[in-house]
Write a protein that holds these residues in place. Structure first.
Motif, PDB file in Angstrom:
ATOM      1  N   GLY A   1       0.819  -1.211   0.000  1.00  0.00           N
ATOM      2  CA  GLY A   1       0.000   0.000   0.000  1.00  0.00           C
ATOM      3  C   GLY A   1       0.849   1.255   0.000  1.00  0.00           C
TER       4      GLY A   1
ATOM      5  N   GLU B   1       1.573  -1.331  -4.817  1.00  0.00           N
ATOM      6  CA  GLU B   1       0.350  -0.519  -4.769  1.00  0.00           C
ATOM      7  C   GLU B   1      -0.585  -1.042  -5.851  1.00  0.00           C
ATOM      8  OE1 GLU B   1      -1.274   2.049  -3.065  1.00  0.00           O
ATOM      9  OE2 GLU B   1      -2.738   1.525  -4.611  1.00  0.00           O
ATOM     10  N   LYS B   2      -1.805  -1.362  -5.463  1.00  0.00           N
ATOM     11  CA  LYS B   2      -2.695  -2.004  -6.441  1.00  0.00           C
ATOM     12  C   LYS B   2      -3.302  -1.038  -7.458  1.00  0.00           C
ATOM     13  CE  LYS B   2      -6.994  -1.924  -3.749  1.00  0.00           C
ATOM     14  NZ  LYS B   2      -8.097  -2.708  -3.189  1.00  0.00           N
ATOM     15  N   MET B   3      -3.406   0.235  -7.088  1.00  0.00           N
ATOM     16  CA  MET B   3      -4.046   1.187  -8.012  1.00  0.00           C
ATOM     17  C   MET B   3      -3.010   1.707  -9.022  1.00  0.00           C
ATOM     18  SD  MET B   3      -7.092   1.161  -6.820  1.00  0.00           S
ATOM     19  CE  MET B   3      -8.036   2.535  -7.432  1.00  0.00           C
TER      20      MET B   3
ATOM     21  N   GLU C   1      -0.135  -0.706  -9.817  1.00  0.00           N
ATOM     22  CA  GLU C   1      -0.999  -1.724 -10.447  1.00  0.00           C
ATOM     23  C   GLU C   1      -0.552  -3.125 -10.057  1.00  0.00           C
ATOM     24  OE1 GLU C   1      -3.014  -0.370 -14.360  1.00  0.00           O
ATOM     25  OE2 GLU C   1      -0.927   0.219 -14.548  1.00  0.00           O
ATOM     26  N   THR C   2      -0.075  -3.237  -8.839  1.00  0.00           N
ATOM     27  CA  THR C   2       0.417  -4.520  -8.338  1.00  0.00           C
ATOM     28  C   THR C   2      -0.270  -4.806  -7.006  1.00  0.00           C
ATOM     29  OG1 THR C   2       2.499  -4.131  -9.480  1.00  0.00           O
ATOM     30  CG2 THR C   2       2.535  -5.771  -7.710  1.00  0.00           C
ATOM     31  N   LYS C   3      -1.137  -5.798  -7.054  1.00  0.00           N
ATOM     32  CA  LYS C   3      -2.002  -6.058  -5.896  1.00  0.00           C
ATOM     33  C   LYS C   3      -1.452  -7.200  -5.055  1.00  0.00           C
ATOM     34  CE  LYS C   3      -6.754  -7.212  -4.787  1.00  0.00           C
ATOM     35  NZ  LYS C   3      -8.094  -7.420  -5.254  1.00  0.00           N
TER      36      LYS C   3
ATOM     37  N   LEU D   1      -1.784 -10.256  -2.862  1.00  0.00           N
ATOM     38  CA  LEU D   1      -2.874 -11.229  -2.780  1.00  0.00           C
ATOM     39  C   LEU D   1      -2.854 -11.988  -1.464  1.00  0.00           C
ATOM     40  CD1 LEU D   1      -2.543 -12.746  -6.382  1.00  0.00           C
ATOM     41  CD2 LEU D   1      -4.084 -10.934  -5.625  1.00  0.00           C
TER      42      LEU D   1
ATOM     43  N   ALA E   1       2.096 -11.193  -4.968  1.00  0.00           N
ATOM     44  CA  ALA E   1       1.390 -10.038  -5.540  1.00  0.00           C
ATOM     45  C   ALA E   1       1.246 -10.235  -7.046  1.00  0.00           C
ATOM     46  CB  ALA E   1       2.162  -8.754  -5.247  1.00  0.00           C
TER      47      ALA E   1
ATOM     48  N   THR F   1      -2.697  -0.946   3.962  1.00  0.00           N
ATOM     49  CA  THR F   1      -3.649  -0.964   2.848  1.00  0.00           C
ATOM     50  C   THR F   1      -4.885  -0.098   3.063  1.00  0.00           C
ATOM     51  OG1 THR F   1      -4.441  -2.996   3.870  1.00  0.00           O
ATOM     52  CG2 THR F   1      -3.015  -3.247   1.959  1.00  0.00           C
TER      53      THR F   1
ATOM     54  N   GLY G   1     -10.184   2.087  -3.980  1.00  0.00           N
ATOM     55  CA  GLY G   1      -9.359   0.952  -3.537  1.00  0.00           C
ATOM     56  C   GLY G   1      -9.468   0.644  -2.049  1.00  0.00           C
TER      57      GLY G   1
ATOM     58  N   ASP H   1      -8.522  -5.012   1.887  1.00  0.00           N
ATOM     59  CA  ASP H   1      -7.708  -6.187   1.482  1.00  0.00           C
ATOM     60  C   ASP H   1      -6.748  -6.637   2.584  1.00  0.00           C
ATOM     61  OD1 ASP H   1      -8.847  -5.406  -0.881  1.00  0.00           O
ATOM     62  OD2 ASP H   1      -6.968  -5.258  -2.013  1.00  0.00           O
TER      63      ASP H   1
END
Ligand code: FAD
Length: 595
Positions: free
Chosen positions: A150, A173-175, A292-294, A296, A310, A329, A359, A363
């Motif tokens: 995050g 960061e997933k976004m 853009e890396t989430k 998991l 991830a 996160t 987002g 998670d």
């Protein structure tokens, strides 16, 4: 017919056919009236985004953004990516950038308008779907001392602090953009400040900040966590300043903050925090940030958390952490299922809008719970009475400071202490007709129309966007917002008396100016989901605890994903102190642990 004649006839025929097919092909290729056209559409901040589009006969060749007021740091990717993809795919059926949907849509809409001007077929461009090749994601293994999940305020504070303590860091960061809720926040930061408060004659103390936080949360916050928060809030401002961040000299009372100890950065919204961290990170070879890396899941071996799995656009990452993993996160205000599952206090929140970025789905809480972490206080979900009636956003909120405004319901009557706790104000608003209220204030809050509010909007902007109405008298204001004029005048007159007396029947104690200086302003507001106080249980070293209260080795958490600090209700301005204080601690402790 001799051979020569036949040949020339064939030639004439072929030539005619050639001319015929040629002009037909040319016709077919002529999709646009070549040239450059300008167009605009309403963007994410309800202001016009204008652009120019250049066309050849057959293609969109160039898109340039001319002017926009999209949020810095949030819309940047949309502004860059959407025009590029429209040109690459010659389509308007492309996907919006997640987290910057309104900016993406504004670009697509404005380009659509230019297509119409150029005589193109808008419908076919809009319906042209993009066939992206399915990518088989390649497994990649990485390793660093510390892994942070995050890239919001807590995650980046942890990153910088870990690095300052000698760690190499990988951040996922997933976004598409970094910053989370922090970059869009109002940026009010509570701290007992020996410098600024003293200069303004404001009396305050660590004990007062402690007791207001503890009691304001119904004594459900953990004392050691609150003590750590209030003691380290100001040193963390000094730490941010040492990194180059600038704060204004003013200190004020933020909504539900209960006391004038909120600090304001010089840069708008939360951009000051994020740009400060990113300036530090820029160019450091031993800090890597993957967007853009989430994340998991967490990897746990022999009872210790040793890394994460991830997923990025092209890869599945296994990222090993030699020292520790930090979960940062954020909360779950944007996760309707989780809100519904844990809400025990409010009426249904299913339909309620949120102030949060897309987002904020919780998670980290789920990942931590999967490996045995304890989650606490999840039923404590904070609502604000300050949401935009249509979107739930805090943008368009006309208030400047708590002291100088009142709330009235649709009858024009006051109904609550407007300086109270956030849960108290919101519960009172939910009992009013349509749960709708108007903020009423005057020119003490806006000495001129270009004075900016907490969300960097001037009164001129607010009036233009229809978020505020203006009148020279209270009668006129009442008429414009459709409330009873006598009630509104009485509400204001009673408030003005209370300013002299320092108290009123609602128990309000925070006053500054009377509401008596035209022009007067009103803005409509509704309840909105704002913050989740519950989350992963940590101790004051940010170590994550399991269901038996034992430390889970190698795992740390900081920021809104944690619970146990704010109890039943968070004071306005305490979250930014929280994420900075505990983000710093997490970075330091994850680096210096002796596993
Ligand atoms: P965030 O800043 O939300 O960062 C979390 C990051 O983690 C996000 O970028 C998210 O995308 C990422 N992430 C989530 N899941 C994953 C995953 N699986 N993998 C990788 N990345 C992931 N508080 C105050 O004290 N003062 C204020 O004035 C104030 N104003 C506010 C105004 C608004 C509009 C909002 C929404 C909040 C406001 N708050 C304020 C609250 C405060 O901003 C937040 O509590 C705080 O910013 C949260 O910081 P964080 O780092 O914990 O989370």
């Amino acid at each position: 017919m001799n051979i020569k004649k036949i040949f020339s006839l064939v030639l004439i025929f072929s030539f005619a056919f050639f001319i015929c097919t040629c002009s037909k092909n040319d016709e077919a290729k002529k999709i646009y009236k070549a040239g450059t056209y300008t167009a605009s559409a309403l963007g994410g901040n309800e202001t016009e985004l204008s652009l120019s589009v250049s066309f050849s006969d057959s293609e969109i060749t160039d898109i340039r953004i001319i002017e926009h007021s999209e949020s810095p740091g949030i819309s940047d990717i949309a502004l860059e990516r959407i025009p590029k993809e429209i040109i690459e795919y010659q389509s308007l059926g492309i996907d919006a950038v997640s987290g910057a949907t309104l900016s993406s849509k504004a670009i697509i809409k404005a380009v659509g308008k230019a297509v119409v001007q150029a005589g193109g077929d808008l419908e076919s461009l809009l319906s042209k779907k993009i066939e992206r090749e399915a990518i088989e994601k390649t497994p990649v293994e990485l390793e660093s001392d510390v892994v942070v999940i995050g890239a919001g305020g807590a995650g980046l504070a942890a990153t910088v602090s870990a690095h300052q303590n000698g760690a190499s860091v990988i951040v996922v960061e997933k976004m598409p953009n970094i910053g989370g809720n922090t970059i869009i926040c109002g940026a009010s930061y509570n701290a007992v400040d020996p410098k600024r408060q003293k200069a303004l004659g404001i009396e305050d103390s660590i004990e007062k900040h402690y007791s207001q936080t503890y009691e304001g949360g119904d004594k459900l916050g953990k004392p050691e966590m609150i003590q750590t928060l209030v003691e380290n809030a100001y040193p963390s401002i000094e730490w941010l300043e040492s990194l180059g961040m600038e704060f204004k000299d003013t200190v004020f009372t933020v909504l539900g903050g209960l006391w004038p100890r909120a600090h304001k950065p010089k840069l708008p919204l939360g951009t000051g925090f994020i740009s400060t961290y990113m300036n530090y990170i820029k160019g450091k070879k031993d800090i890597q940030v993957f967007v853009e890396t989430k994340a998991l899941e967490l990897i746990k071996e022999d009872g210790r958390v040793v890394g994460i799995i991830a997923e990025g656009p092209q890869n599945i990452f296994t990222i090993k952490a030699k020292k520790g993993v930090i979960i940062a996160t954020g909360g779950f205000s944007a996760n309707i299922e989780m809100r519904d599952k844990y809400n025990k206090i409010w009426p249904s929140l299913t339909e309620m809008k949120t102030t949060n970025h897309k987002g904020a789905k919780g998670d980290g809480l789920l990942m931590a719970e999967n490996i045995g972490a304890n989650l606490i206080g999840l039923e404590h979900i904070q609502l604000l009475p300050m949401g935009d009636p249509k979107t739930g956003s805090l943008l368009g909120n006309i208030e400047q400071n708590v002291e100088n405004r009142i709330f009235v319901n649709t009858d024009g009557n006051r109904f609550v202490d407007e300086g109270a706790r956030r849960d108290v104000m919101t519960m009172a608003l939910l009992k009013q007709k349509d749960a709708l209220m108007y903020i009423i204030l005057d020119s003490h809050s806006y000495p001129n129309k270009e004075t900016k509010n907490n969300f960097n909007e001037s009164m001129t902007d607010l009036l233009k966007k229809g978020k505020a109405v203006e009148a020279n008298t209270l009668e006129e204001l009442a008429k414009k917002i459709g409330v009873d004029a006598n009630n509104l005048k009485k509400a204001v007159a009673d408030f003005n008396k209370a300013v002299d007396m320092g108290k009123d029947k609602f128990g309000r104690t925070l006053y500054q100016d009377k509401i008596n200086k035209a022009p007067y302003y009103a803005g409509a507001r509704k309840p909105t989901v704002h913050h989740t106080m519950g989350g992963i249980e940590i101790n004051s070293k940010t170590e994550v605890l399991d269901k038996n209260g034992n430390i889970i080795p190698g795992l740390y958490a900081a920021g809104e994903c944690t619970g146990g600090i704010h109890g039943a209700n968070r004071l306005g301005g305490n979250a930014l102190a929280d994420i900075t204080v505990f983000g710093r601690i997490a970075g330091k402790n994850a680096t210096n642990n002796n596993f």
